[in-house]
Design a protein around this motif. Structure first.
Motif, PDB file in Angstrom:
ATOM      1  N   ASN A  39     -12.830  52.555   7.354  1.00  0.00           N
ATOM      2  CA  ASN A  39     -13.872  53.445   7.895  1.00  0.00           C
ATOM      3  C   ASN A  39     -13.305  54.811   8.258  1.00  0.00           C
ATOM      4  N   LEU A  40     -12.477  55.354   7.387  1.00  0.00           N
ATOM      5  CA  LEU A  40     -11.842  56.643   7.651  1.00  0.00           C
ATOM      6  C   LEU A  40     -12.134  57.606   6.508  1.00  0.00           C
ATOM      7  N   PRO A  41     -12.052  58.914   6.764  1.00  0.00           N
ATOM      8  CA  PRO A  41     -12.168  59.871   5.662  1.00  0.00           C
ATOM      9  C   PRO A  41     -10.974  59.747   4.719  1.00  0.00           C
ATOM     10  N   GLY A  89      -7.840  60.732   2.512  1.00  0.00           N
ATOM     11  CA  GLY A  89      -6.812  61.760   2.516  1.00  0.00           C
ATOM     12  C   GLY A  89      -6.302  62.207   3.865  1.00  0.00           C
ATOM     13  N   ILE A  90      -6.781  61.631   4.958  1.00  0.00           N
ATOM     14  CA  ILE A  90      -6.266  62.059   6.269  1.00  0.00           C
ATOM     15  C   ILE A  90      -4.911  61.395   6.534  1.00  0.00           C
ATOM     16  N   TYR A 108      -6.596  65.833  11.607  1.00  0.00           N
ATOM     17  CA  TYR A 108      -6.674  64.891  10.482  1.00  0.00           C
ATOM     18  C   TYR A 108      -5.388  64.832   9.673  1.00  0.00           C
ATOM     19  N   ASN A 109      -4.668  65.950   9.629  1.00  0.00           N
ATOM     20  CA  ASN A 109      -3.429  65.967   8.857  1.00  0.00           C
ATOM     21  C   ASN A 109      -2.328  66.688   9.626  1.00  0.00           C
TER      22      ASN A 109
END
Lengths: 438, 227
Positions: free
Chosen positions: A186-188, A190-191, B213-214
């Motif tokens: 349940n994650l975007p 490529g993060i 996020y990154n």
């Protein structure tokens, strides 16, 4: 001048230390890598078996029976796990590993009569179908956690900590968060995923007791409940896990591997496996729970000698992760040129987080993953597990034991003062156990 | 309707009846704060609990409609997959934790960490929520009719947070966002589902700034090489 004086390396500022300072200065990000602790640590090599002599009667090496079966989880579960060998496969996630690698682990473990374990990313149909005995990890992140998978698991492992990073949560870099991995978690896509280090709905052993009750209620009190701890305070943690109702305690020493963790964490947090086992056993014995609550030991297990020594110190079984990956093809010398093209070399590759593993194991790249033949790799793992078991049996028979669980600390001596103190066995050639008054 | 009395039956007996039922209406009397009550249900049954419950009531719920007429302890409806879990009173910490779907309704207040690590569940709280609510919340919506405590939405991913009252502070990477028409429509539906009387236009929306996020390495060598 330099010709006369030579090049004098600094022990304090060694080449790898200098390289890390330059890397840090160039990026501003701490070093993240896979594998386990690389520093030299006291380990099972510092112990030797004494073998039979005048006061011990050996068993014949190939013919006489020496049992290796282990029952895990009979304390409370109505369906304990029965494995044929005292070696299990440690938790490694789909996500960190390719689907082919997970299948290979399942095939190899199943052929050898033992269990595999899911990881921080949920259970896949592939690993369920290829593992006759599958332990389902219950982690702080709860990625992919659902009651259907709980019920189709053979055991549940509540993960409190991991040897590579006691007190730390999981990591999975963006290169490996493919569409399927992202969907399962349940994650975007490529993060750079950093999962939780503490459970979201319980704190401490009293809460854990209630959590375990809930897991048992959901699974009808059928499944064994393991509690896995990173080796930090194994005496107290083991006692508290038993108090919380664990059927099995898994203690993972600091040599335990990881798919992605800060290097500073891997090398500087936790205690060696050798030091952790006797403390966990002491807690179990003081609670009269040794052999009632099983102890599984992990972290740097490489050979049948390591297996036998862990068992002799009181473990019921061991778990392997890094060694299993090597068995299925990790760091293979045949891939040396490809490792070198990535700035590493066969035997040194630890960039599991990078997602570009030439061996097709720690990757989600379909082309790379396709390099790993899960059937062949599974056979290699089964062979390796067979050798670990045969070696452990050989040592047990030499000590006169008809079951590997009959090995005991008295069968061993230590080669170093440190190992003698940690393992609680005498320094070889003496009756001295450092730190013990009697 | 079948009445199950926790004063005379064990938790295992009560849960076994509930977990094996495929349909029907059940009432549990004398819950006395029992833990893990009505967890692991997986059928369109209706359960009403007459009194307070302890930890993990309705845990991992699938399909069932659970109503607690009283207060609930820690981890109400943790990891709920589908169905609805409602409490008429207050809920302890970590209500709706890691829920993957379904609806959790707390008519009173919810304590700390409400909606922690939520993964698709919608949670509606009639009163306030405590500190660190929606910590690492991944998906779904937390709708708070009252106020939110400190560090709301710390390290949040793609979950949506709606608060009608005040927020003590926002956590790392959580920011206020524009309320667009689709959000008003969504709020209207979920408020109705929860049987809450509130105007969607009165809510503020919060979500992830997506700055965590990154990792963002500063590749000095690459900059030098490009010169």
């Amino acid at each position: 001048m330099t010709g006369d004086w030579g090049l004098r390396p600094s022990h304090t500022f060694s080449q790898d230390v200098l390289a890390e300072i330059r890397r840090a200065a160039n990026t501003g990000v701490y070093s993240i890598r896979g594998f386990g602790a690389k520093r030299q640590l006291p380990n099972f090599d510092d112990l030797v078996f004494l073998g039979a002599s005048m006061s011990r009667y050996p068993l014949e090496g190939y013919r006489e029976a020496c049992g290796t079966d282990v029952v895990l989880g009979a304390r409370h579960a109505s369906e304990p796990i029965q494995i044929d060998i005292p070696v299990t496969i440690a938790g490694m996630s789909f996500g960190s590993l390719s689907a082919n690698a997970k299948e290979a682990l399942g095939r190899g473990a199943s052929a050898a009569g033992t269990s595999t374990t899911t990881g921080d990313g949920g259970m896949t149909d592939e690993e369920r179908s290829h593992s006759t005995k599958l332990v389902y990890q219950y982690l702080p992140s709860r990625y992919g956690m659902n009651p259907d998978d709980l019920r189709r698991a053979d055991a549940i492992e509540v993960v409190v900590g991991q040897g590579a990073k006691p007190g730390g949560g999981g990591m999975l870099m963006g290169q490996k968060i493919s569409a399927r991995v992202a969907s399962m978690r349940n994650l975007p896509e490529g993060i750079d995923q950093r999962s939780a280090c503490r459970h979201p709905d319980w704190t401490g052993p009293d809460d854990l007791e209630i959590k375990i009750q809930e897991l048992r209620e959901i699974t009808g009190w059928r499944k064994p409940i393991y509690v896995k701890i990173g080796a930090a305070r194994p005496y107290y943690d083991t006692a508290l896990a038993v108090k919380a109702g664990a059927d099995v305690v898994v203690v993972d020493g600091m040599q335990g591997g990881t798919a992605a963790t800060q290097d500073v964490f891997i090398e500087h947090v936790g205690i060696p496996t050798l030091a952790a086992v006797p403390e966990a056993v002491r807690a179990l014995k003081e609670l009269a729970m040794h052999r009632t609550v099983q102890l599984v030991v992990a972290g740097g297990i490489r050979s049948g000698a390591d297996v036998a020594k862990a068992l002799a110190l009181g473990a019921d079984a061991v778990s392997i992760g890094t060694a299993a990956l090597v068995a299925i093809g990790d760091n293979d010398p045949e891939l040396d040129a490809e490792y070198r093209a990535l700035g590493s070399a066969a035997g040194y590759w630890d960039q599991y987080q990078a997602g570009n593993d030439p061996a097709g194991i720690t990757t989600q790249d379909p082309d790379l993953a396709g390099r790993l033949d899960p059937v062949l790799a599974g056979r290699r793992l089964a062979n390796y597990l067979k050798v670990l078991t045969l070696e452990a049996q050989t040592l047990a028979r030499a000590c006169g034991k008809s079951h590997i669980h009959n090995l005991e600390p008295h069968d061993m001596a230590a080669l170093t003062v440190e190992a003698a103190a940690m393992a609680g066995v005498p320094l070889a050639g003496t009756s001295w156990v450092p730190g013990r008054r009697d | 309707m079948k009445v199950l009395d926790l004063g005379t039956s064990s938790l295992r007996e009560v849960n076994s009846v509930l977990q094996t039922a495929t349909t029907g209406e059940f009432v549990v009397s004398n819950p006395q704060g029992a833990h893990a009550l009505g967890c692991g249900l997986d059928a369109p049954v209706t359960l009403r609990v007459e009194g307070p419950v302890g930890y993990y009531c309705g845990g991992m719920n699938q399909q069932a409609n659970v109503l607690v007429d009283g207060n609930a302890g820690t981890g109400l409806a943790e990891n709920i997959m589908s169905g609805t879990v409602t409490v008429t009173g207050n809920a302890g910490q970590s209500a709706g934790a890691t829920g993957h779907g379904g609806l959790v309704v707390v008519q009173g207040n919810a304590s700390a960490r409400c909606g922690i690590s939520m993964k698709g569940v919608d949670i509606v709280v009639g009163g306030d929520v405590g500190h660190m609510s929606a910590f690492m919340a991944q998906a779904g919506a937390l709708i708070v009719l009252g106020d939110a405590g400190a560090d709301l939405g710390d390290s949040i991913y793609e979950a949506q947070l709606f608060v009608r009252g005040s927020t003590t502070s926002l956590g790392a990477d959580c920011v206020e966002k524009e309320v667009r028409p689709e959000h008003l429509d969504f709020l209207a539906v979920r408020l109705a589902d929860a049987e809450m009387d509130a105007n969607p236009a009165d809510f503020s929306r919060y979500g992830s700034a997506r700055m965590l996020y990154n990792f963002h390495p500063d590749d000095v060598n690459a900059v030098e090489a490009a010169r």
